[in-house]
Design a protein around this motif. Sequence first.
Motif, PDB file in Angstrom:
ATOM      1  N   GLU A  11      27.139 -45.109   5.749  1.00  0.00           N
ATOM      2  CA  GLU A  11      27.860 -45.137   7.221  1.00  0.00           C
ATOM      3  C   GLU A  11      27.333 -43.910   8.394  1.00  0.00           C
ATOM      4  OE1 GLU A  11      31.164 -46.861   6.670  1.00  0.00           O
ATOM      5  OE2 GLU A  11      30.583 -45.974   8.729  1.00  0.00           O
ATOM      6  N   GLU A  12      26.124 -43.015   7.664  1.00  0.00           N
ATOM      7  CA  GLU A  12      25.227 -42.615   8.086  1.00  0.00           C
ATOM      8  C   GLU A  12      24.251 -43.204   8.633  1.00  0.00           C
ATOM      9  OE1 GLU A  12      26.761 -38.322   7.337  1.00  0.00           O
ATOM     10  OE2 GLU A  12      25.086 -38.602   8.936  1.00  0.00           O
ATOM     11  N   VAL A  13      23.920 -44.217   8.473  1.00  0.00           N
ATOM     12  CA  VAL A  13      23.248 -45.384   8.922  1.00  0.00           C
ATOM     13  C   VAL A  13      24.054 -45.951  10.251  1.00  0.00           C
ATOM     14  CG1 VAL A  13      21.072 -47.212   8.544  1.00  0.00           C
ATOM     15  CG2 VAL A  13      21.598 -45.077   6.671  1.00  0.00           C
ATOM     16  N   LYS A  14      24.781 -45.963   9.947  1.00  0.00           N
ATOM     17  CA  LYS A  14      25.666 -46.806  11.001  1.00  0.00           C
ATOM     18  C   LYS A  14      26.098 -45.926  12.311  1.00  0.00           C
ATOM     19  CE  LYS A  14      29.054 -49.811   7.851  1.00  0.00           C
ATOM     20  NZ  LYS A  14      29.862 -49.968   8.381  1.00  0.00           N
ATOM     21  N   ASP A  32      22.473 -51.084   6.639  1.00  0.00           N
ATOM     22  CA  ASP A  32      21.144 -50.755   6.155  1.00  0.00           C
ATOM     23  C   ASP A  32      19.793 -50.414   7.378  1.00  0.00           C
ATOM     24  OD1 ASP A  32      19.795 -53.519   4.231  1.00  0.00           O
ATOM     25  OD2 ASP A  32      18.740 -51.308   4.871  1.00  0.00           O
ATOM     26  N   TYR A  33      19.176 -49.130   6.798  1.00  0.00           N
ATOM     27  CA  TYR A  33      18.194 -48.521   7.290  1.00  0.00           C
ATOM     28  C   TYR A  33      16.962 -49.396   6.522  1.00  0.00           C
ATOM     29  CZ  TYR A  33      15.453 -44.667   9.182  1.00  0.00           C
ATOM     30  OH  TYR A  33      14.249 -44.357   9.852  1.00  0.00           O
ATOM     31  N   GLY A  34      16.831 -50.959   7.886  1.00  0.00           N
ATOM     32  CA  GLY A  34      15.806 -52.169   6.942  1.00  0.00           C
ATOM     33  C   GLY A  34      14.160 -51.825   7.976  1.00  0.00           C
ATOM     34  N   LYS A  35      13.631 -52.577   8.576  1.00  0.00           N
ATOM     35  CA  LYS A  35      12.317 -52.628   8.968  1.00  0.00           C
ATOM     36  C   LYS A  35      12.643 -52.656  10.894  1.00  0.00           C
ATOM     37  CE  LYS A  35       9.431 -55.459   5.619  1.00  0.00           C
ATOM     38  NZ  LYS A  35       8.634 -56.680   5.824  1.00  0.00           N
ATOM     39  N   GLY A  36      13.550 -53.578  10.997  1.00  0.00           N
ATOM     40  CA  GLY A  36      14.234 -53.280  11.759  1.00  0.00           C
ATOM     41  C   GLY A  36      14.542 -52.011  12.733  1.00  0.00           C
ATOM     42  N   THR A  37      15.871 -50.797  12.204  1.00  0.00           N
ATOM     43  CA  THR A  37      16.177 -49.870  11.958  1.00  0.00           C
ATOM     44  C   THR A  37      14.709 -48.510  12.462  1.00  0.00           C
ATOM     45  OG1 THR A  37      18.325 -50.589  11.223  1.00  0.00           O
ATOM     46  CG2 THR A  37      17.275 -47.916  11.439  1.00  0.00           C
ATOM     47  N   LYS A  38      13.603 -49.136  11.248  1.00  0.00           N
ATOM     48  CA  LYS A  38      11.961 -48.175  10.828  1.00  0.00           C
ATOM     49  C   LYS A  38      11.626 -48.281  12.498  1.00  0.00           C
ATOM     50  CE  LYS A  38       7.809 -47.242   8.000  1.00  0.00           C
ATOM     51  NZ  LYS A  38       7.850 -47.406   7.208  1.00  0.00           N
ATOM     52  N   ARG A  93      31.270 -32.821  17.682  1.00  0.00           N
ATOM     53  CA  ARG A  93      32.085 -33.327  16.318  1.00  0.00           C
ATOM     54  C   ARG A  93      32.068 -33.984  16.132  1.00  0.00           C
ATOM     55  NH1 ARG A  93      34.980 -28.856  20.866  1.00  0.00           N
ATOM     56  NH2 ARG A  93      34.300 -27.368  19.553  1.00  0.00           N
ATOM     57  N   ILE A  94      31.354 -35.837  16.741  1.00  0.00           N
ATOM     58  CA  ILE A  94      32.029 -36.381  15.954  1.00  0.00           C
ATOM     59  C   ILE A  94      31.369 -36.660  14.208  1.00  0.00           C
ATOM     60  CG2 ILE A  94      30.856 -38.466  16.637  1.00  0.00           C
ATOM     61  CD1 ILE A  94      31.596 -38.694  19.168  1.00  0.00           C
ATOM     62  N   LYS A  95      29.885 -35.524  14.910  1.00  0.00           N
ATOM     63  CA  LYS A  95      28.375 -36.092  13.133  1.00  0.00           C
ATOM     64  C   LYS A  95      29.801 -35.032  12.095  1.00  0.00           C
ATOM     65  CE  LYS A  95      25.380 -36.092  16.009  1.00  0.00           C
ATOM     66  NZ  LYS A  95      23.835 -35.129  16.501  1.00  0.00           N
ATOM     67  N   LEU A 101      34.375 -43.217   9.418  1.00  0.00           N
ATOM     68  CA  LEU A 101      34.495 -43.050  10.324  1.00  0.00           C
ATOM     69  C   LEU A 101      33.602 -42.820  11.780  1.00  0.00           C
ATOM     70  CD1 LEU A 101      38.167 -41.161  10.045  1.00  0.00           C
ATOM     71  CD2 LEU A 101      38.147 -43.934  10.137  1.00  0.00           C
ATOM     72  N   ARG A 102      32.669 -41.892  10.993  1.00  0.00           N
ATOM     73  CA  ARG A 102      31.892 -41.560  12.340  1.00  0.00           C
ATOM     74  C   ARG A 102      31.394 -42.999  13.543  1.00  0.00           C
ATOM     75  NH1 ARG A 102      28.493 -37.775   8.275  1.00  0.00           N
ATOM     76  NH2 ARG A 102      30.143 -36.716   7.945  1.00  0.00           N
TER      77      ARG A 102
END
Length: 245
Positions: A11-14, A32-38, A93-95, A101-102
């Motif tokens: 969820e943190e990655v989302k 998913d912290y993949g190549k695109g996210t990096k 606060r969202i964090k 639910l984040r």
Amino acid sequence: MKSLKPGDKGEEVKVLQQMLNLQGANLKIDGDYGKGTKAAVIQFQYTHTDRQGVPLNPDGKVGSKTWGALTAAESSDRNLPPDVKRDPVTIRRIKTIHPQLRAELLEIYNEILERGVGVRFTSVLRSFKEQDAIYAQGRWGNPGSIVSHARGGQSYHNYGLAVDFCLLKSNGQVSWNRSDDLDRDGQSDWMEIASAFKMYGWEWGGDWNSFKDYPHVQKTFGYKIPRLLQLKAENRTDDEGYVIL
């Protein structure tokens, strides 16, 4: 918010992907912290500084400095209606909402702002001790009115599954006036906020039959308080201390 690196999932990655998309990336919100996210992280780091004005290290990892820069960028870069501003207090606060639910709460917040409604989340996660202090208000000679019937551990706030909100005016002042129509669209701003949450399956306290709690929304995944208390007592929690649902 914990540090993230390529290969991480969840969820943190989302939340990270959502925040990067607000800065112009076009990522699938899949956790998913993949190549695109990096690649999107590196691009962001190349063009932003930390809170002290020092350029970020473009290493593709997200630590406190990159999280801080993303939050600051959200506060200033997004194209919002002219009378609406992103609220750093609410972003922080969202964090603190439950990890499951984040990403959704951030999306709801963005939709509310895009409607032209300013909102502040006044309370999200509360400790048991903080909940006891709220319960004591208006009782046993304490000042104020009674605002909660929940002791520590008996509120969904104690598990990061609830949000309290108020209106946030363009001048930075807050309001609990449910009749306000600050965006002048013929609708109560308060009801626009409640409606946004309800569209995502959240429960609004204004719909309750007794002790209506108009600033309150919650999403419980079907869990009752006794079960959440039991899970907490059994230490069935994640690394951040949230009950594993």
